[in-house]
Design an enzyme around this catalytic site. Structure first.
Site, short mmCIF file in Angstrom:
data_model
loop_
_atom_site.label_atom_id
_atom_site.label_comp_id
_atom_site.label_asym_id
_atom_site.label_seq_id
_atom_site.Cartn_x
_atom_site.Cartn_y
_atom_site.Cartn_z
CE LYS A 1 -23.71 -3.85 -9.98
NZ LYS A 1 -22.85 -4.22 -10.34
CE1 TYR B 1 -21.79 -1.19 -15.11
CE2 TYR B 1 -23.83 -2.00 -15.54
CZ TYR B 1 -23.33 -2.28 -14.74
OH TYR B 1 -23.10 -2.24 -13.14
CG ASN C 1 -20.12 -6.98 -8.16
OD1 ASN C 1 -21.49 -5.67 -8.86
ND2 ASN C 1 -18.74 -6.46 -9.17
CG HIS D 1 -21.58 1.34 -10.37
ND1 HIS D 1 -20.99 1.44 -11.58
CD2 HIS D 1 -21.31 2.42 -10.12
CE1 HIS D 1 -20.46 2.25 -12.50
NE2 HIS D 1 -21.32 3.54 -11.74
CD GLU E 1 -20.70 5.58 -13.98
OE1 GLU E 1 -20.07 4.80 -14.67
OE2 GLU E 1 -20.42 5.72 -12.50
P1 DAT Z 1 -16.56 -3.08 -11.36
O1 DAT Z 1 -18.03 -3.17 -10.97
O2 DAT Z 1 -16.07 -3.29 -10.24
O3 DAT Z 1 -16.35 -1.24 -11.45
P2 DAT Z 1 -16.40 -3.30 -13.78
O4 DAT Z 1 -16.65 -2.00 -14.29
O5 DAT Z 1 -15.24 -4.06 -14.69
O6 DAT Z 1 -16.06 -3.34 -12.74
O7 DAT Z 1 -17.35 -4.26 -14.65
C1 DAT Z 1 -18.90 -3.62 -14.77
C2 DAT Z 1 -19.56 -4.70 -14.01
O8 DAT Z 1 -19.83 -5.81 -14.74
C3 DAT Z 1 -19.31 -5.79 -12.70
O9 DAT Z 1 -19.86 -4.59 -11.42
C4 DAT Z 1 -20.04 -6.77 -12.67
C5 DAT Z 1 -19.92 -7.30 -14.38
N1 DAT Z 1 -18.99 -7.90 -14.44
C6 DAT Z 1 -17.90 -7.20 -14.68
N2 DAT Z 1 -16.83 -8.64 -15.04
C7 DAT Z 1 -17.33 -9.57 -14.82
C8 DAT Z 1 -17.01 -10.97 -15.93
N3 DAT Z 1 -16.04 -10.95 -16.25
N4 DAT Z 1 -17.82 -11.53 -16.23
C9 DAT Z 1 -19.35 -12.04 -15.20
N5 DAT Z 1 -19.37 -10.13 -14.99
C10 DAT Z 1 -18.62 -9.22 -14.85
MG MG Z 2 -17.12 -0.05 -13.58
#
Ligand code: DAT
Ligand code: MG
Length: 149
Positions: free
Chosen positions: A9, A49, A112, A115, A126
């Site tokens: 990212k 997303y 973080n 992805h 994807e």
């Molecule tokens: P991952 O990236 O571990 O698959 P995810 O698919 O649940 O996680 O969420 C996609 C992204 O969205 C994640 O990398 C960071 C953001 N995100 C997830 N939960 C969040 C939250 N509670 N607050 C802010 N950003 C969040």
């Molecule tokens: Mg995810």
């Protein structure tokens, strides 16, 4: 063989972690089959997303992923989808184990770093969302017999 989609990212790019992250997947024994450095369109970000569309963080997430360049990649190998998720670590870097990418380099859920596709089916979706067929290169690593029995 199994493939997964990974994207470094904008924070990972700005933090100069591109080489470090690629090194980890290379030395683990996975094979790079697609790679591009790109600015993400809003359309692609919203589609990628889409599953989070109703979540309160969706707008911020789309803003962030479109804010600067990302490194989009496809990696191949036995069990690569689940293994890459393990190497990436938990969504919240503060909860990620040391030794994982997020555990070693991050402190905030909205920053973080990387992805990774969460399941084999998601990975297929994807990969085809981010890459055209002709952008993926099938090749046989010379070291394969030293990686696989
Ligand atoms: P991952 O990236 O571990 O698959 P995810 O698919 O649940 O996680 O969420 C996609 C992204 O969205 C994640 O990398 C960071 C953001 N995100 C997830 N939960 C969040 C939250 N509670 N607050 C802010 N950003 C969040
Ligand atoms: Mg995810």
């Amino acid at each position: 063989m199994e493939r997964t989609f990974l994207a470094i990212k904008p924070d990972g790019v700005q933090r100069q972690l591109v080489g470090e992250i690629i090194r980890r997947f290379e030395t683990k024994g996975f094979t790079l089959v697609g790679l591009k450095f790109m600015k993400v369109s809003r359309e692609l970000a919203e589609s990628h997303y889409g599953v989070h569309r109703e979540r309160p963080f969706f707008a911020g997430l789309v803003d962030f992923i479109t804010s600067g360049p990302v490194v989009a990649m496809v990696w191949e190998g036995d069990g690569v989808v689940a293994a890459a998720r393990k190497m990436i670590g938990a969504t919240n870097p503060l909860a990620s184990e040391p030794g994982t990418i997020r555990g070693d380099f991050g402190v905030n859920i909205g920053r973080n770093i990387i992805h990774g596709s969460d399941a084999v089916e998601t990975a297929q979706q994807e990969v085809s969302l981010w890459f055209k067929d002709e952008e993926l290169v099938s090749w046989e690593p010379q070291i394969k017999s030293w990686l696989y029995e």
